[in-house]
Scaffold this active site. Structure first.
Site, PDB file in Angstrom:
ATOM      1  N   SER A 147       0.923   3.623   1.938  1.00  0.00           N
ATOM      2  CA  SER A 147       1.415   3.970   3.278  1.00  0.00           C
ATOM      3  C   SER A 147       2.732   3.270   3.578  1.00  0.00           C
ATOM      4  O   SER A 147       3.577   3.813   4.302  1.00  0.00           O
ATOM      5  CB  SER A 147       0.382   3.587   4.344  1.00  0.00           C
ATOM      6  OG  SER A 147      -0.850   4.175   4.057  1.00  0.00           O
TER       7      SER A 147
ATOM      8  N   CYS B  92      -7.208  -3.050   4.230  1.00  0.00           N
ATOM      9  CA  CYS B  92      -6.871  -1.629   3.998  1.00  0.00           C
ATOM     10  C   CYS B  92      -7.557  -1.082   2.747  1.00  0.00           C
ATOM     11  O   CYS B  92      -8.469  -0.286   2.851  1.00  0.00           O
ATOM     12  CB  CYS B  92      -5.371  -1.414   3.931  1.00  0.00           C
ATOM     13  SG  CYS B  92      -4.940   0.327   3.693  1.00  0.00           S
TER      14      CYS B  92
ATOM     15  N   HIS C 137       0.886  -3.720   6.232  1.00  0.00           N
ATOM     16  CA  HIS C 137      -0.271  -3.572   7.125  1.00  0.00           C
ATOM     17  C   HIS C 137      -1.568  -4.061   6.485  1.00  0.00           C
ATOM     18  O   HIS C 137      -2.624  -3.951   7.102  1.00  0.00           O
ATOM     19  CB  HIS C 137      -0.433  -2.102   7.519  1.00  0.00           C
ATOM     20  CG  HIS C 137      -0.725  -1.236   6.329  1.00  0.00           C
ATOM     21  ND1 HIS C 137       0.265  -0.836   5.468  1.00  0.00           N
ATOM     22  CD2 HIS C 137      -1.879  -0.747   5.842  1.00  0.00           C
ATOM     23  CE1 HIS C 137      -0.273  -0.123   4.498  1.00  0.00           C
ATOM     24  NE2 HIS C 137      -1.578  -0.059   4.693  1.00  0.00           N
TER      25      HIS C 137
ATOM     26  N   HIS D  55       5.308   5.275   1.960  1.00  0.00           N
ATOM     27  CA  HIS D  55       5.526   6.501   2.742  1.00  0.00           C
ATOM     28  C   HIS D  55       6.440   6.240   3.938  1.00  0.00           C
ATOM     29  O   HIS D  55       7.228   7.097   4.323  1.00  0.00           O
ATOM     30  CB  HIS D  55       4.194   7.066   3.233  1.00  0.00           C
ATOM     31  CG  HIS D  55       3.322   7.603   2.137  1.00  0.00           C
ATOM     32  ND1 HIS D  55       3.819   8.061   0.946  1.00  0.00           N
ATOM     33  CD2 HIS D  55       1.976   7.742   2.048  1.00  0.00           C
ATOM     34  CE1 HIS D  55       2.828   8.471   0.179  1.00  0.00           C
ATOM     35  NE2 HIS D  55       1.699   8.270   0.816  1.00  0.00           N
TER      36      HIS D  55
ATOM     37  N   CYS E 235       0.852  -1.194   0.000  1.00  0.00           N
ATOM     38  CA  CYS E 235       0.000   0.000   0.000  1.00  0.00           C
ATOM     39  C   CYS E 235       0.885   1.240   0.000  1.00  0.00           C
ATOM     40  O   CYS E 235       2.039   1.205   0.428  1.00  0.00           O
ATOM     41  CB  CYS E 235      -0.868  -0.050   1.258  1.00  0.00           C
ATOM     42  SG  CYS E 235      -1.835   1.423   1.595  1.00  0.00           S
TER      43      CYS E 235
HETATM   44 ZN   LIG Z   1      -2.875   0.807   3.463  1.00  0.00          ZN
END
Ligand SMILES: [Zn+2]
Ligand SMILES: [Zn+2]
Length: 379
Positions: free
Chosen positions: A53, A180, A72, A56, A51
Site C-alpha cells: 500500500s 498490517c 502504516h 501504491h 507494505c
Molecule cells: Zn499494509
C-alpha cells in the site's frame, strides 16, 4: 504534555520520508510536529514495515493528498499523551493501526468500526481529525497523514484509537507486522473465512500478507495448505511457515494443478495479491460450500468476471479490509500467538535502516524482495 525521559531526538522535529508528488522520491527531511491534541498520542516509531500500500501511494494507485508521509505498519513507544487519554502512558509499547475509529457513531456502536465514516474522512483528507494535519514542512506547507499513521517518520502523532498497547516482550520489528501484514493475513483466515481444523486452503501470492494467510491457516488447523507464487524463494518460505504444497505459477496451469492436488476443490481460497485474474482463479478452485476471499488491494477500476453456474454450489466470494476484525482485539491476540511460538515472524522480517526507505520501496515494487522489509530507527 509529559514527555518520557530518554527520548532520543526532539519529538517536535522528527525526520520523515516525504512524498511531494506522485512517482517522486521519498525525501528524508526534518518536519515540524505539533504536540498531541485531545485524544491523540505522540509515538516514537521504532520499526515500520514496507507494505504494497505504501508503494501504491508513491505510484499514485492509491491517491492521497500530497505532500504526505507514507508508512502504516509500525510499532513504537508512547512518548506523550494528549488531553483525555487516560488508558495509555509514556513508555508503553504500541502497535499502530491503520483503522482508528470514533467509537461513537452508529457504525462503531454496531461493531463495524473498520468502516467508521470519521476514520474514512481521516484517510480521504490526510488529516488527524478530518480538518487539521498535525505537522508541516519547514516552509509551513501542511503535511498530510496516511490514515492517521504516516510511520515513515521518527515520531508521529496518531489518534488514540490508532495505538494499541502490546506486551513489551514482543520485538518492535515483529510488532510492526502485527499492524498490517499479520492482521490482514491471519485475520482473513480467522474473521473472513473462518477456517476450521481439517479443511483445505489455497493461498495465491506469498508476499508479506500471503505468508501470513498461510500461517493463519496452519494455526487454524487446516489439513492441506497449497501456496501459489511465481517466486521459488517465496514458496520455500511458505513451506517454512506452514504450506503443505507449493505451486510455481510461472510455468503451471494453476487451476489444473490445484484440481490435481485437491480434486474436490478447496474449502477456502485467498487472493493475497489483489489482481482480478487471481481472484477469478481463487473462486474457480473452491469446492461446493467453499469461500474465495479477496485479501489484496485492487486497482480502483478493477473488475472481475466469474462463471455464474458454480454459485449453485453455495460458494461465497467475500471481501476483507485489514483482516476484517477489530484491531484492538486481534493485535494483542496475535502478540500472544507470537510469544507462544505459534506465529513465526523472524523468518519473514528483513531489517533495514530507515535511511534506506527509498530503496526499500523500490525493491518491493520490483518484486524481488522475499521477506518483509522492516525499517528500523537509529538511536
Ligand atoms: Zn499494509
Ligand atoms: Zn465511528
Amino acid at each position: 504534555m509529559t514527555v518520557a525521559p530518554g527520548s532520543p531526538s526532539d519529538p517536535s522535529r522528527p525526520t520523515a520520508a516525504v512524498l511531494r508528488e506522485v512517482g517522486g522520491p521519498l525525501e528524508l527531511t526534518t518536519v515540524e510536529l505539533d504536540p498531541p491534541g485531545p485524544d491523540q498520542v505522540l509515538v516514537r516509531v521504532r520499526a515500520t514495515g514496507v507494505c504494497a500500500s505504501d508503494v501504491h501511494i508513491v505510484d499514485g494507485r492509491l491517491p492521497k493528498p500530497l505532500p504526505i508521509v507514507p508508512g502504516h505498519e509500525a510499532a513504537g513507544e508512547v512518548v506523550a499523551v494528549g488531553p483525555g487519554v487516560d488508558d495509555l502512558r509514556p513508555g508503553q509499547h504500541v502497535v499502530l493501526s491503520i483503522l482508528p475509529r470514533c467509537g461513537r457513531c452508529t457504525v462503531c456502536r454496531d461493531g463495524r468500526g473498520n468502516h467508521c465514516p470519521w476514520a474514512g474522512a481521516l484517510g480521504a483528507t490526510g488529516t488527524l481529525d478530518g480538518r487539521r494535519t498535525g505537522w508541516r514542512l519547514d516552509d509551513g506547507t501542511p503535511l498530510h497523514h496516511f490514515n492517521g499513521i504516516s510511520a515513515f517518520a521518527e515520531h508521529v502523532v496518531v489518534p488514540r484509537s490508532g495505538a494499541i498497547a502490546i506486551d513489551p516482550a514482543v520485538p518492535f520489528a515483529s510488532a510492526a507486522l502485527l499492524g498490517c501484514a499479520v492482521a490482514t493475513g491471519v485475520g482473513a483466515v480467522r474473521n473472513a473465512a473462518n477456517v476450521r481444523p481439517g479443511q483445505t486452503v489455497a493461498v495465491f501470492g506469498c508476499g508479506g500478507v500471503g505468508l501470513n494467510v498461510v500461517q493463519g491457516a496452519r494455526m487454524a488447523g487446516a489439513e492441506r495448505i497449497v501456496a501459489v507464487d511465481l517466486d521459488a524463494a517465496k514458496l520455500a518460505l511458505a513451506r517454512r511457515v506452514g504450506a503443505t504444497d507449493t505451486l510455481d505459477a510461472s510455468h503451471l496451469d494453476v487451476r489444473a494443478e490445484v484440481a490435481r492436488l485437491l480434486p474436490e476443490g478447496v474449502d477456502h481460497a485467498f487472493d493475497a495479491i489483489g489482481r482480478p485474474r487471481v481472484l477469478e482463479d481463487a473462486f474457480a478452485v473452491t469446492a461446493p460450500g467453499g469461500t474465495a476471499v479477496a485479501v489484496g488491494l485492487y486497482a480502483t477500476d478493477a473488475t472481475i468476471t466469474l462463471d455464474a453456474f458454480p454459485l449453485i454450489g453455495e460458494r461465497r466470494l467475500v471481501g476483507t479490509y485489514l483482516g476484517g476484525g477489530d484491531p484492538h482485539r486481534d493485535v494483542p491476540a496475535l502478540a500472544a500467538d507470537l510469544l507462544a511460538g505459534r506465529l513465526l515472524l523472524d523468518e519473514l522480517v528483513m531489517e533495514r535502516p530507515f535511511t534506506e526507505v527509498g530503496a526499500a520501496v523500490d525493491g518491493l515494487r520490483a518484486g524481488h524482495v522475499v521477506a518483509r522489509q522492516v525499517l528500523t530507527f537509529a538511536g
